[in-house]
Design an enzyme around this catalytic site. Structure first.
Site, PDB file in Angstrom:
ATOM      1  N   CYS A 190       0.997  -1.087  -0.122  1.00 32.18           N
ATOM      2  CA  CYS A 190       0.146   0.067  -0.163  1.00 32.18           C
ATOM      3  C   CYS A 190       1.028   1.276  -0.058  1.00 32.18           C
ATOM      4  O   CYS A 190       1.740   1.432   0.909  1.00 32.18           O
ATOM      5  CB  CYS A 190      -0.645   0.100   1.182  1.00 32.18           C
ATOM      6  SG  CYS A 190      -1.311   1.588   1.930  1.00 32.18           S
ATOM      7  N   GLU A 191       0.658   2.098  -1.008  1.00 28.31           N
ATOM      8  CA  GLU A 191       1.481   3.500  -0.876  1.00 28.31           C
ATOM      9  C   GLU A 191       1.111   4.290  -0.052  1.00 28.31           C
ATOM     10  O   GLU A 191       2.014   5.566   0.166  1.00 28.31           O
ATOM     11  CB  GLU A 191       1.443   3.921  -2.684  1.00 28.31           C
ATOM     12  CG  GLU A 191       0.000   4.292  -2.896  1.00 28.31           C
ATOM     13  CD  GLU A 191       0.277   4.875  -4.641  1.00 28.31           C
ATOM     14  OE1 GLU A 191       1.292   4.512  -5.005  1.00 28.31           O
ATOM     15  OE2 GLU A 191      -0.666   5.692  -4.794  1.00 28.31           O
ATOM     16  N   HIS A 192       0.018   4.410   0.519  1.00 28.92           N
ATOM     17  CA  HIS A 192      -0.298   5.179   1.479  1.00 28.92           C
ATOM     18  C   HIS A 192       0.598   5.135   2.859  1.00 28.92           C
ATOM     19  O   HIS A 192       0.782   5.949   3.622  1.00 28.92           O
ATOM     20  CB  HIS A 192      -1.681   5.252   1.639  1.00 28.92           C
ATOM     21  CG  HIS A 192      -2.589   5.641   0.632  1.00 28.92           C
ATOM     22  ND1 HIS A 192      -3.606   5.143   0.097  1.00 28.92           N
ATOM     23  CD2 HIS A 192      -2.209   6.500  -0.540  1.00 28.92           C
ATOM     24  CE1 HIS A 192      -4.057   5.557  -1.084  1.00 28.92           C
ATOM     25  NE2 HIS A 192      -3.244   6.443  -1.378  1.00 28.92           N
ATOM     26  N   HIS A 193       0.824   3.840   3.138  1.00 27.31           N
ATOM     27  CA  HIS A 193       1.303   3.415   4.483  1.00 27.31           C
ATOM     28  C   HIS A 193       2.412   2.583   4.584  1.00 27.31           C
ATOM     29  O   HIS A 193       3.190   2.408   5.489  1.00 27.31           O
ATOM     30  CB  HIS A 193       0.215   2.835   5.396  1.00 27.31           C
ATOM     31  CG  HIS A 193      -1.110   3.565   5.806  1.00 27.31           C
ATOM     32  ND1 HIS A 193      -2.146   3.396   4.831  1.00 27.31           N
ATOM     33  CD2 HIS A 193      -1.363   4.296   6.605  1.00 27.31           C
ATOM     34  CE1 HIS A 193      -3.185   4.085   5.181  1.00 27.31           C
ATOM     35  NE2 HIS A 193      -2.552   4.682   6.427  1.00 27.31           N
TER      36      HIS A 193
ATOM     37  N   GLN B  79      -4.921  -1.071  -4.503  1.00 30.05           N
ATOM     38  CA  GLN B  79      -5.547  -2.179  -4.960  1.00 30.05           C
ATOM     39  C   GLN B  79      -6.231  -1.738  -6.243  1.00 30.05           C
ATOM     40  O   GLN B  79      -6.123  -2.597  -7.145  1.00 30.05           O
ATOM     41  CB  GLN B  79      -6.399  -2.846  -3.887  1.00 30.05           C
ATOM     42  CG  GLN B  79      -6.589  -4.162  -4.411  1.00 30.05           C
ATOM     43  CD  GLN B  79      -7.612  -4.806  -3.181  1.00 30.05           C
ATOM     44  OE1 GLN B  79      -7.280  -4.782  -2.040  1.00 30.05           O
ATOM     45  NE2 GLN B  79      -8.560  -5.563  -3.612  1.00 30.05           N
TER      46      GLN B  79
ATOM     47  N   HIS C 296      -5.517  -5.631   3.775  1.00 32.05           N
ATOM     48  CA  HIS C 296      -4.781  -4.323   3.977  1.00 32.05           C
ATOM     49  C   HIS C 296      -4.184  -4.522   5.417  1.00 32.05           C
ATOM     50  O   HIS C 296      -5.064  -4.005   6.530  1.00 32.05           O
ATOM     51  CB  HIS C 296      -5.218  -3.433   3.556  1.00 32.05           C
ATOM     52  CG  HIS C 296      -5.682  -3.175   2.003  1.00 32.05           C
ATOM     53  ND1 HIS C 296      -5.140  -2.219   1.181  1.00 32.05           N
ATOM     54  CD2 HIS C 296      -6.467  -4.015   1.359  1.00 32.05           C
ATOM     55  CE1 HIS C 296      -5.582  -2.237   0.035  1.00 32.05           C
ATOM     56  NE2 HIS C 296      -6.469  -3.590   0.032  1.00 32.05           N
TER      57      HIS C 296
ATOM     58  N   CYS D 163      -2.609  -2.152   6.823  1.00 32.02           N
ATOM     59  CA  CYS D 163      -2.884  -0.776   7.496  1.00 32.02           C
ATOM     60  C   CYS D 163      -4.413  -0.598   7.843  1.00 32.02           C
ATOM     61  O   CYS D 163      -4.352   0.279   8.681  1.00 32.02           O
ATOM     62  CB  CYS D 163      -2.684   0.036   6.178  1.00 32.02           C
ATOM     63  SG  CYS D 163      -3.763   0.199   4.869  1.00 32.02           S
TER      64      CYS D 163
HETATM   65 ZN    ZN Z   1      -2.909   1.777   3.498  1.00 31.54          ZN
END
Ligand code: ZN
Length: 186
Positions: free
Chosen positions: A76-79, A117, A145, A147
């Site tokens: 996941c590129e956010h976390h 995703q 996920h 995260c």
């Molecule tokens: Zn995430």
């Protein structure tokens, strides 16, 4: 190419920033390990999924082909935490087919990048579409996920589902029904 030396330095700073001792025995080699791991989990940045799909065969086949229950893991590129699950990859050839391992390989290349995703599913569908000039393509991903399991709302065991369809698998009801029937079979 992933710059492992840069990651090592940066990760030692992170250990320091959380108030831990980067020199402590258990942590001393963690920056190296993380650097090696990042080189592995982001190796898809240097690779082209359409190249993996390039070696096909003219078989005159034009019926739905599906590979499912393909386990995958992405980041996941956010976390920068993993999401892991299974993929179903389907296409209706335009005469030209590709080895099943090539479909899986294209998924691996795209999964080994910072991702969301939704985009992973769309990029895989587009790579198959452009490489094989397929009559239809569908990609369904189900993943948990980290995260959302280990932090934030803390809901382990969830499954996020993303579904992307192109061509006849988007527009033709009979083909969509065939797709759903095959997806439902164990
Ligand atoms: Zn995430």
């Amino acid at each position: 190419m992933v710059d492992q030396e840069k990651i090592e330095k940066a990760f030692a700073s992170i250990i320091d920033a959380i108030g831990e001792d980067p020199k402590r025995e258990g942590l001393a080699y963690s920056p190296q390990r993380v650097a090696r791991m990042y080189a592995e989990v982001f190796s898809g940045l240097d690779e082209d999924p359409t190249e993996a799909l390039g070696t096909g065969f003219e078989e005159g086949h034009d019926e739905l082909v599906m590979v499912k229950n393909v386990r995958f893991s992405s980041m996941c590129e956010h976390h920068f935490l993993p999401f892991t699950g299974t993929a179903a990859i389907a296409y209706i050839p335009n005469g030209r087919i590709v080895g099943v391992s090539k479909l899986v390989r294209a998924l691996e290349i795209l999964a080994k990048r910072p991702q969301v995703q939704e985009r992973l599913a769309a990029q895989l569908a587009d790579a198959i579409d452009s490489s094989l000039k397929a009559q239809g393509v569908a990609v369904v991903l189900e993943a948990e996920h980290m995260c959302m399991s280990c932090r934030g709302v803390e809901k382990p065991g969830h499954q996020m589902v993303t579904s992307v369809s192109r061509g006849l698998l988007l527009t033709q009801d009979s083909k969509r029904q065939e797709l759903f029937a095959l997806l439902g079979q164990r």
